[in-house]
Design an enzyme around this catalytic site. Structure first.
Site, PDB file in Angstrom:
ATOM      1  N   GLU A 118       0.808  -1.270   0.029  1.00 13.20           N
ATOM      2  CA  GLU A 118       0.025   0.051   0.142  1.00 13.20           C
ATOM      3  C   GLU A 118       0.802   1.354  -0.007  1.00 13.20           C
ATOM      4  O   GLU A 118       1.911   1.404   0.819  1.00 13.20           O
ATOM      5  CB  GLU A 118      -0.843   0.177   1.170  1.00 13.20           C
ATOM      6  CG  GLU A 118      -1.772  -1.064   1.327  1.00 13.20           C
ATOM      7  CD  GLU A 118      -2.437  -1.191   2.839  1.00 13.20           C
ATOM      8  OE1 GLU A 118      -3.149  -0.463   3.072  1.00 13.20           O
ATOM      9  OE2 GLU A 118      -2.060  -2.170   3.707  1.00 13.20           O
ATOM     10  N   LYS A 120       2.335   4.631   1.108  1.00 16.37           N
ATOM     11  CA  LYS A 120       2.471   5.131   2.439  1.00 16.37           C
ATOM     12  C   LYS A 120       2.051   6.636   2.474  1.00 16.37           C
ATOM     13  O   LYS A 120       2.590   7.508   1.949  1.00 16.37           O
ATOM     14  CB  LYS A 120       3.995   4.974   2.996  1.00 16.37           C
ATOM     15  CG  LYS A 120       4.062   5.314   4.466  1.00 16.37           C
ATOM     16  CD  LYS A 120       5.581   5.220   4.803  1.00 16.37           C
ATOM     17  CE  LYS A 120       5.754   5.827   6.380  1.00 16.37           C
ATOM     18  NZ  LYS A 120       5.449   7.244   6.415  1.00 16.37           N
ATOM     19  N   ASP A 122       1.479  10.402   3.132  1.00 16.25           N
ATOM     20  CA  ASP A 122       2.201  11.264   3.986  1.00 16.25           C
ATOM     21  C   ASP A 122       1.208  12.215   4.797  1.00 16.25           C
ATOM     22  O   ASP A 122       0.944  13.217   4.547  1.00 16.25           O
ATOM     23  CB  ASP A 122       3.046  12.084   3.327  1.00 16.25           C
ATOM     24  CG  ASP A 122       4.231  13.056   4.027  1.00 16.25           C
ATOM     25  OD1 ASP A 122       4.528  12.588   5.274  1.00 16.25           O
ATOM     26  OD2 ASP A 122       4.981  13.704   3.707  1.00 16.25           O
ATOM     27  N   TYR A 232      -6.467   1.542   6.679  1.00 16.43           N
ATOM     28  CA  TYR A 232      -5.632   0.637   6.303  1.00 16.43           C
ATOM     29  C   TYR A 232      -5.554  -0.566   7.016  1.00 16.43           C
ATOM     30  O   TYR A 232      -4.942  -1.532   6.955  1.00 16.43           O
ATOM     31  CB  TYR A 232      -4.290   1.170   5.766  1.00 16.43           C
ATOM     32  CG  TYR A 232      -3.591   1.875   7.125  1.00 16.43           C
ATOM     33  CD1 TYR A 232      -3.301   1.458   8.255  1.00 16.43           C
ATOM     34  CD2 TYR A 232      -3.292   3.274   6.813  1.00 16.43           C
ATOM     35  CE1 TYR A 232      -2.646   2.270   9.370  1.00 16.43           C
ATOM     36  CE2 TYR A 232      -2.790   3.997   7.810  1.00 16.43           C
ATOM     37  CZ  TYR A 232      -2.479   3.375   9.104  1.00 16.43           C
ATOM     38  OH  TYR A 232      -1.743   4.195  10.062  1.00 16.43           O
ATOM     39  N   LYS A 323      10.815   3.458   2.088  1.00 15.07           N
ATOM     40  CA  LYS A 323      10.567   4.540   1.729  1.00 15.07           C
ATOM     41  C   LYS A 323      11.386   5.145   0.611  1.00 15.07           C
ATOM     42  O   LYS A 323      12.492   4.319   0.323  1.00 15.07           O
ATOM     43  CB  LYS A 323      11.229   5.601   3.056  1.00 15.07           C
ATOM     44  CG  LYS A 323      10.283   5.522   4.198  1.00 15.07           C
ATOM     45  CD  LYS A 323      10.745   6.709   5.205  1.00 15.07           C
ATOM     46  CE  LYS A 323       9.469   6.669   6.218  1.00 15.07           C
ATOM     47  NZ  LYS A 323       9.614   7.645   7.172  1.00 15.07           N
ATOM     48  N   CYS A 417      39.879  39.479  -2.458  1.00 17.19           N
ATOM     49  CA  CYS A 417      39.726  38.479  -3.421  1.00 17.19           C
ATOM     50  C   CYS A 417      40.448  37.390  -2.510  1.00 17.19           C
ATOM     51  O   CYS A 417      41.914  37.702  -2.230  1.00 17.19           O
ATOM     52  CB  CYS A 417      40.385  38.738  -4.470  1.00 17.19           C
ATOM     53  SG  CYS A 417      40.459  37.258  -5.465  1.00 17.19           S
ATOM     54  N   CYS A 420      43.739  36.549  -5.131  1.00 18.77           N
ATOM     55  CA  CYS A 420      44.798  37.803  -5.528  1.00 18.77           C
ATOM     56  C   CYS A 420      45.133  38.696  -4.399  1.00 18.77           C
ATOM     57  O   CYS A 420      45.913  39.595  -4.596  1.00 18.77           O
ATOM     58  CB  CYS A 420      44.590  38.306  -6.949  1.00 18.77           C
ATOM     59  SG  CYS A 420      43.195  39.361  -6.890  1.00 18.77           S
ATOM     60  N   CYS A 435      35.794  40.040  -7.901  1.00 20.30           N
ATOM     61  CA  CYS A 435      37.200  40.515  -8.089  1.00 20.30           C
ATOM     62  C   CYS A 435      37.353  41.196  -9.403  1.00 20.30           C
ATOM     63  O   CYS A 435      36.829  40.722 -10.634  1.00 20.30           O
ATOM     64  CB  CYS A 435      37.923  39.464  -7.774  1.00 20.30           C
ATOM     65  SG  CYS A 435      39.818  39.873  -8.070  1.00 20.30           S
ATOM     66  N   CYS A 440      43.840  38.328 -12.040  1.00 20.65           N
ATOM     67  CA  CYS A 440      43.710  37.322 -10.950  1.00 20.65           C
ATOM     68  C   CYS A 440      43.881  35.923 -11.545  1.00 20.65           C
ATOM     69  O   CYS A 440      43.280  35.907 -12.737  1.00 20.65           O
ATOM     70  CB  CYS A 440      42.423  37.534 -10.439  1.00 20.65           C
ATOM     71  SG  CYS A 440      41.961  36.425  -9.137  1.00 20.65           S
TER      72      CYS A 440
END
Length: 682
Positions: A118, A120, A122, A232, A323, A417, A420, A435, A440
C-alpha cells in the site's frame, strides 16, 4: 588515531541525541514541528547505525530506546485500546530483502507468504473506535500507547463514516480502524494562498497542514479544510476465530464494505521481486498523485503468519515501511569557503558533513551570494536541509535555527579576493561580489577552463589540473597563449610525457576548426550561453559585424533581452578583448560562419521557430548530439521548460522537467520520434 575517531563518534552521537530530543519535544509536547519526518528519519537512522556499530555507547535516555514523547496537552489524553506501533524503515530494495530474510528466520524453512503493498500516505495516523457500528472516538497516534481525543474534529472528515455498514457483523460490539488523515494537494495549495492573503505564514508541507488542522480547537475550521482519509487496518475482537477476514487483503475489502475509502493503488504480491517492481513503479508515478506519499508499506498478508511473528519492542516483525530516497536531507555545515570564478564572481560554498542525496554523496553546496547567505542566516555549525536544484546542483534549502549551537557567528563575505588579495566590489543593484583584477589567477584559470570545455572549443585532454599548472608556471596568460604552446613546453609539466604532450598540441590545433558560434561562447561574455551564442551568430555572420552592432541591433533579436545586449556591446568595446580577438584570428580560429554551413542551414529548416528541451538519458544519442541535430534543423534548444517550449525530448530517468511539461501540456517526444521528425515532416 583510534582515540580521536572514538571521540568524534561520541560527539556525533551526543549531537544527534540532542537534535532528535529537541525535535521530538517540539512535535509531541509543543505541537510545533521543527523538522519534516524525512529529516527526522535520516537523523534517527544515523544515530541507530552508530549505536549498532558502537553498542557500548548506547544509553537508556537515547531516543532509540523509547517509543516517543508525551502527547500534546490541549486535548484529553486517552489510552489506545490497541497500541499503534511504528514501522521499521527500509530505504532500498536491498534493505527490503534483508527484512524479508530476517522474518523468514523466525519461521520454518520454505514458509510461503504473500505481501500486501500500500502507498505510504504522508499524513497523520488516526485510531477510530466504533461501538455497535457508531463512531464513538477518534484519536491521534500520540506515542502509540496514549493519544489525543479529537473526536469532534474527526467527525468533520467526510470520508470517515459516522456509522458503519455492519451487515452480517451485527454481533461484534466494537470495531477498531486505523488509517491516515491527509490533505489533498489542491486543498493544501488553496489553504496556503488563503493564509498568505491573511498575512499568516504558509504551512511547510501538506503533512504539517493536516497535523495543524486536526489539532484545531474549533471543529468548524477543520470542516472547512476538507481533510481526507484512507483506512488501512481493521481490528475486531474475535475476527480471526470467526474467519471474517484471514488476511490483510480481505480486511481491506471488508473496510470498503463498511464504508471506508482504502487507497486504490494497493497490490497483492506473491514475491519480494514483485514488491520491488511495485516500489520502483511508484517512485516516479507518485508525482502524478493528488496527494503526498513518501514510500510503500509492505505487510505479510496472512494474519496467521503475523501472529506467529509478533512484535519487537517497537515494530511489528511482519511489516516494513519501504521509503523512497530523500530528495532533501539534513547535514551539518563544517565550513563556508569562497570560490572565485572566471567572471571574478565570488561564490560562497557550504562545506558539509557528507550526506546521501538522490543516490549520490553530497559534501558541498552553493550559497550563491551574500544576499542568499543573509536570507538563510547560515553559519558554520548549523544543521541545514540540502536538496539538488534541478536534480543536479546541491543547494541549501533552509537552516534549522532551532538546532543552532550557541557559539555560532554570522558569516561575512571577504572584503578582498581570496586568490589575488585585491579589494572586491559589489556594484549597485547586483547581488554578486566580484574581483575586478584582470590579472587574478582564478579569473584566468576559469576563463581557460571555459574555453576548453565541451560546449565551447572542446579541447580534449585539458582539464582543471592541467589548466592550473599552465597558469601557475606562467606558460599561459590568456586563452590565445594556448595556441603558442609547444610539446617541449608541455613536457616540463607533471606527469606529462612526449606522446601526451604532442597529443595535446594536436587537440589544441584541431580546435581551430570549431564554429564561430562555439568560439563566441568560448569567449565567456557574461550572460551569453551556448544557445545565445548560436542565436547571435545566426544574425551576425562574422565578428566584424558584431563589433559594430548597436545595442538596439542586438536587443532586436528574438530571445535576447536588454541585459544580454548591453553585456555583448560592452565586451566588444574593451580594448583588451579586441586584442584577444586579433590574436585568436592570427592563430586561425573561426570568427565567421562558413558558407557551406550556411547552405546546409538554409536548406534544412524543418524545426525553425520550434523550441526544444531535452531531459533524461537518451538511448543512443548524447545530449549534445541531439542538441546539434535540432539546431542544425533550425530549432532552438533551451535548458528550462516554459510556456514557450514546443517539445520535450524525454529519455530515461527524466526528472522535474517532465513533471513541469506535463503540467503545461507540452508535447513529449522520444529519441525515435525526434529522429522521425528530422527525417520526415514535422
Amino acid at each position: 588515531m583510534v582515540e580521536l575517531i572514538a571521540l568524534e563518534v561520541k560527539q556525533r552521537i551526543q549531537e544527534l541525541r540532542q537534535l532528535l530530543q529537541k525535535a521530538s519535544y517540539a512535535y509531541y509536547v509543543l505541537d510545533s514541528p521543527i523538522m519534516e519526518d524525512t529529516v527526522y528519519d535520516r537523523l534517527y537512522r544515523e544515530l541507530q547505525d552508530l549505536e549498532t556499530k558502537y553498542p557500548e555507547l548506547v544509553t537508556p535516555d537515547s531516543p532509540t530506546q523509547r517509543v516517543g514523547e508525551k502527547p500534546a496537552t490541549q486535548f484529553t489524553s486517552v489510552r489506545h485500546n490497541i497500541p499503534l506501533y511504528s514501522l521499521e524503515n527500509a530505504f532500498s530494495v536491498d534493505e527490503l530483502r534483508t527484512w524479508d530474510q530476517r522474518w523468514r528466520r523466525q519461521l520454518p524453512a520454505q514458509t510461503e507468504a504473500e505481501y500486501v503493498c500500500e502507498l505510504k500516505i504522508d499524513g497523520n495516523a488516526l485510531a477510530l473506535t466504533y461501538e455497535n457500528g457508531v463512531l464513538t472516538r477518534g484519536a491521534t497516534r500520540g506515542d502509540g500507547v496514549m493519544g489525543e481525543d479529537i473526536t469532534q474534529n474527526v467527525r468533520t472528515i467526510r470520508s470517515i463514516p459516522l456509522r458503519l455498514n455492519l451487515e452480517g457483523l451485527e454481533n461484534f460490539e466494537r470495531v477498531e480502524v486505523r488509517g491516515e488523515a491527509f490533505l489533498p494537494l489542491d486543498v493544501f495549495k488553496q489553504i496556503n494562498e488563503e493564509r498568505q492573503k491573511a498575512g499568516e505564514s504558509p504551512f511547510a508541507n501538506p503533512r504539517n497542514a493536516a497535523a495543524g488542522t486536526l489539532r484545531q480547537l474549533d471543529s468548524r475550521i477543520v470542516a472547512q479544510r476538507r481533510l481526507d482519509f484512507f483506512a488501512y487496518t481493521l481490528h475486531i475482537p474475535g475476527m480471526d476465530d470467526a474467519s471474517i477476514a484471514n488476511t490483510q487483503w480481505e480486511a481491506l475489502e471488508l473496510l470498503q464494505k463498511m464504508g471506508f475509502k482504502v487507497n486504490p493503488n494497493q497490490r497483492l504480491c506473491s514475491s519480494v521481486e514483485e514488491v520491488a517492481q511495485y516500489y520502483q513503479y511508484w517512485d516516479t508515478e507518485r508525482l502524478n498523485l493528488p496527494y503526498m506519499t513518501d514510500g510503500v508499506v509492505v505487510k505479510i498478508n496472512s494474519f496467521k503468519l503475523q501472529e506467529q511473528l509478533g512484535f519487537t519492542q517497537k515494530f511489528p516483525r511482519w511489516a516494513v515501511a519501504l521509503k523512497y530516497a530523500a530528495e532533501e536531507a539534513p547535514t551539518r555545515v563544517e565550513n563556508i569557503a569562497v570560490n572565485v570564478g572566471r567572471t571574478g564572481a565570488l561564490t560562497p560554498l557550504a562545506e558539509m558533513r557528507p550526506v546521501q542525496l538522490a543516490g549520490t554523496t553530497v559534501s558541498r553546496a552553493t550559497l550563491h551570494n551574500a544576499d542568499r547567505i543573509a536570507q538563510l542566516d547560515i553559519r558554520i555549525g548549523d544543521t541545514v536541509i540540502v536538496r539538488k536544484a534541478g536534480e543536479i546542483i546541491p543547494e541549501v534549502v533552509r537552516v534549522l535555527t532551532e538546532l543552532r549551537p550557541p557559539d555560532t557567528k554570522p558569516f561575512v563575505m571577504p572584503s578582498h579576493c581570496p586568490v589575488c588579495g585585491q579589494p572586491v566590489v559589489r556594484e549597485m543593484g547586483e547581488a554578486v561580489t566580484r574581483c575586478v583584477n584582470a590579472s587574478c589567477a582564478a579569473i584566468l584559470k576559469g576563463a581557460i577552463e571555459h574555453w576548453v570545455s565541451r560546449d565551447a572549443l572542446d579541447i580534449r585532454g585539458i582539464g582543471e589540473k592541467l589548466v592550473h599548472q599552465l597558469v601557475d608556471k606562467g606558460l599561459v596568460h590568456s586563452v590565445a597563449d594556448l595556441y603558442d604552446l609547444s610539446a617541449e613546453q608541455l613536457c616540463d609539466l607533471e606527469r606529462m610525457g612526449k606522446k601526451l604532450a604532442e597529443k595535446l598540441v594536436d587537440a589544441i590545433a584541431q580546435s581551430k576548426s570549431q564554429s564561430w558560434a562555439r568560439v563566441l561562447y568560448g569567449l565567456g561574455i557574461r550572460h551569453v550561453g551556448s544557445v545565445t551564442a548560436q542565436t547571435l551568430t545566426e544574425k551576425f555572420k562574422s565578428v566584424e559585424q558584431l563589433k559594430v552592432a548597436r545595442i538596439s541591433d542586438i536587443e532586436g533579436i528574438y530571445g535576447i533581452g536588454a541585459e544580454i545586449a548591453e553585456s555583448v556591446y560592452q565586451w566588444f568595446h574593451i580594448d583588451a578583448n579586441l586584442t584577444l580577438i586579433e590574436r585568436l584570428q592570427v592563430a586561425g580560429l573561426q570568427f565567421a560562419t562558413k558558407e557551406d554551413d550556411a547552405k546546409v542551414k538554409n536548406g534544412n529548416q524543418k524545426l525553425a521557430g520550434k523550441t526544444f528541451v531535452i531531459t533524461g538519458t537518451l538511448p543512443t544519442l548524447k545530449r549534445d548530439e541531439a542538441k546539434a541535430l535540432i539546431q542544425k534543423a533550425g530549432g532552438k534548444v533551451t535548458d528550462s521548460v516554459s510556456k514557450k517550449t514546443d517539445y520535450l525530448v524525454v529519455g530515461e530517468e527524466a526528472g522535474s522537467k517532465l513533471e513541469k511539461a506535463q503540467a503545461l501540456g507540452i508535447k513529449q517526444l522520444s529519441e525515435a520520434q525526434l529522429l522521425e521528425i528530422l527525417e520526415g515532416d514535422i
